[in-house]
Design a protein around this motif. Sequence first.
Motif, PDB file in Angstrom:
ATOM      1  N   ALA A   1       0.888  -1.603  -0.078  1.00 13.19           N
ATOM      2  CA  ALA A   1       0.165   0.206  -0.556  1.00 13.19           C
ATOM      3  C   ALA A   1       1.345   1.230   0.022  1.00 13.19           C
ATOM      4  O   ALA A   1       0.006   2.358  -0.785  1.00 13.19           O
ATOM      5  N   THR A   2       1.708   1.140   0.570  1.00  9.46           N
ATOM      6  CA  THR A   2       2.954   2.363   0.962  1.00  9.46           C
ATOM      7  C   THR A   2       3.780   2.868  -0.338  1.00  9.46           C
ATOM      8  O   THR A   2       4.373   4.082  -0.634  1.00  9.46           O
ATOM      9  N   SER A   3       3.580   1.472  -1.341  1.00  7.22           N
ATOM     10  CA  SER A   3       4.573   1.947  -2.530  1.00  7.22           C
ATOM     11  C   SER A   3       3.271   2.388  -3.869  1.00  7.22           C
ATOM     12  O   SER A   3       4.210   1.913  -5.248  1.00  7.22           O
ATOM     13  N   LEU A   4       2.514   2.521  -3.764  1.00  5.74           N
ATOM     14  CA  LEU A   4       1.606   2.263  -4.932  1.00  5.74           C
ATOM     15  C   LEU A   4       1.468   3.792  -4.922  1.00  5.74           C
ATOM     16  O   LEU A   4       1.305   3.845  -6.873  1.00  5.74           O
ATOM     17  N   THR A   5       1.993   4.760  -4.668  1.00  3.32           N
ATOM     18  CA  THR A   5       2.215   6.124  -5.558  1.00  3.32           C
ATOM     19  C   THR A   5       3.878   6.530  -5.279  1.00  3.32           C
ATOM     20  O   THR A   5       4.485   6.327  -4.312  1.00  3.32           O
ATOM     21  N   PRO A   6       4.338   7.270  -6.205  1.00  5.70           N
ATOM     22  CA  PRO A   6       5.840   7.754  -5.496  1.00  5.70           C
ATOM     23  C   PRO A   6       5.616   8.964  -4.848  1.00  5.70           C
ATOM     24  O   PRO A   6       4.735   9.186  -4.364  1.00  5.70           O
ATOM     25  N   PRO A   7       6.921   8.410  -4.002  1.00  9.19           N
ATOM     26  CA  PRO A   7       7.111   9.339  -2.553  1.00  9.19           C
ATOM     27  C   PRO A   7       7.229  11.148  -3.198  1.00  9.19           C
ATOM     28  O   PRO A   7       7.350  11.396  -4.284  1.00  9.19           O
ATOM     29  N   CYS A   8       6.908  11.616  -1.761  1.00 10.25           N
ATOM     30  CA  CYS A   8       5.952  13.130  -1.824  1.00 10.25           C
ATOM     31  C   CYS A   8       7.455  13.431  -0.534  1.00 10.25           C
ATOM     32  O   CYS A   8       7.481  13.173  -0.381  1.00 10.25           O
ATOM     33  N   PRO A   9       8.320  14.917  -2.127  1.00 10.78           N
ATOM     34  CA  PRO A   9       9.258  15.640  -1.674  1.00 10.78           C
ATOM     35  C   PRO A   9       8.648  15.878  -0.191  1.00 10.78           C
ATOM     36  O   PRO A   9       7.513  16.868  -0.724  1.00 10.78           O
TER      37      PRO A   9
END
Length: 342
Positions: A227-235
């Motif tokens: 679930a935590t890798s579904l979206t790219p990391p937010c700066p």
Amino acid sequence: MAAFGHTFPFYTGLKPIFPMDTTLAVIIAIFLTALVTFIIILPGIRGKMRVFWLLRVVTSLFIGAVILAVNFSSEWFVGQVSTNTSYKAFSSKWISADVGLQVGLGGVNITLTGIPVQQLNETINYNEEFTWRLGENYAEGYAKALEKGLPDPVLYLAEKFTPNSPCGLHGQYRLAGHYTSATLWVAFLCWLLANVMLSMPVLVYGGHMLLATGVFQLLGLLFFSTATSLTPPCPLRLGTATLHTHHGPAFWITLTTGLLCVLLGLAMAVAHRMHPQRLKAFFTQSSGEDPAPEWNPEEGGLLSPRYRSTAESPEPQDIPLSEASSEACCKKEHPREPDCTL
């Protein structure tokens, strides 16, 4: 206005901060009390069984404490950075501080500690929590933080996890937290059943429940990582530095405990298949043989018997009777016969 630092908004005094999360403190206190209780009664166990019994108790309490503690921990995803950043709204003054971010299954914890703590005639030491557990609204908590007038770094990080943030972190981590927490509760129930079955003559099923405990812990980690890798990391930019996050201690200790439960469950299954008597001996259960007492005059007679299994007992032997006892027996059985001598 001088009492409030001549700066809008007016900050209230800092609330007292407990050194650690109160929920974790209660969990640790309960399991430590149970461990101390078992250690007190440890001298009543004899021989090698004392070591085996202590090993089982410590391992079981460790697994149970970890499952409960990580469920309420806020250190699944963590990050910390030292930076120079703005402190208050409508103010151009900057501070030097350590900013920490801890993401748990039920919310976000943000810390702000000044370097040094006393700056701008204030004590810069904040520890704020924003939760998304069932029945709680994260957006309302963030709105209250705005009304309270928390420092800019705290509000900036909290805003990244709001439902309306373009980063999408709220839905990502909230979904991961709900599913991971549910699987950890199932793992805790499996741990309880494993302890009940291991105290009964059904050791193989206790091993299966211990294996299920580890499987559900690993399944929870899979949910969280997916679930935590579904979206790219937010700066996350704070002043002159960027905050980077990574898996925290709660994630790794859950992984270690899950693998430990799986290995113990598999070891018990193999031991039940190959050496069931040794497995029963480790759990202080009898092997099923009925011991028979043997009199040994060197050990104090019948008051101190030495037990041995029925297989070790000598076969019955025919003992010849004396002539007097044989004649008396013969006369008792055949009184009318004149001569009963052998």
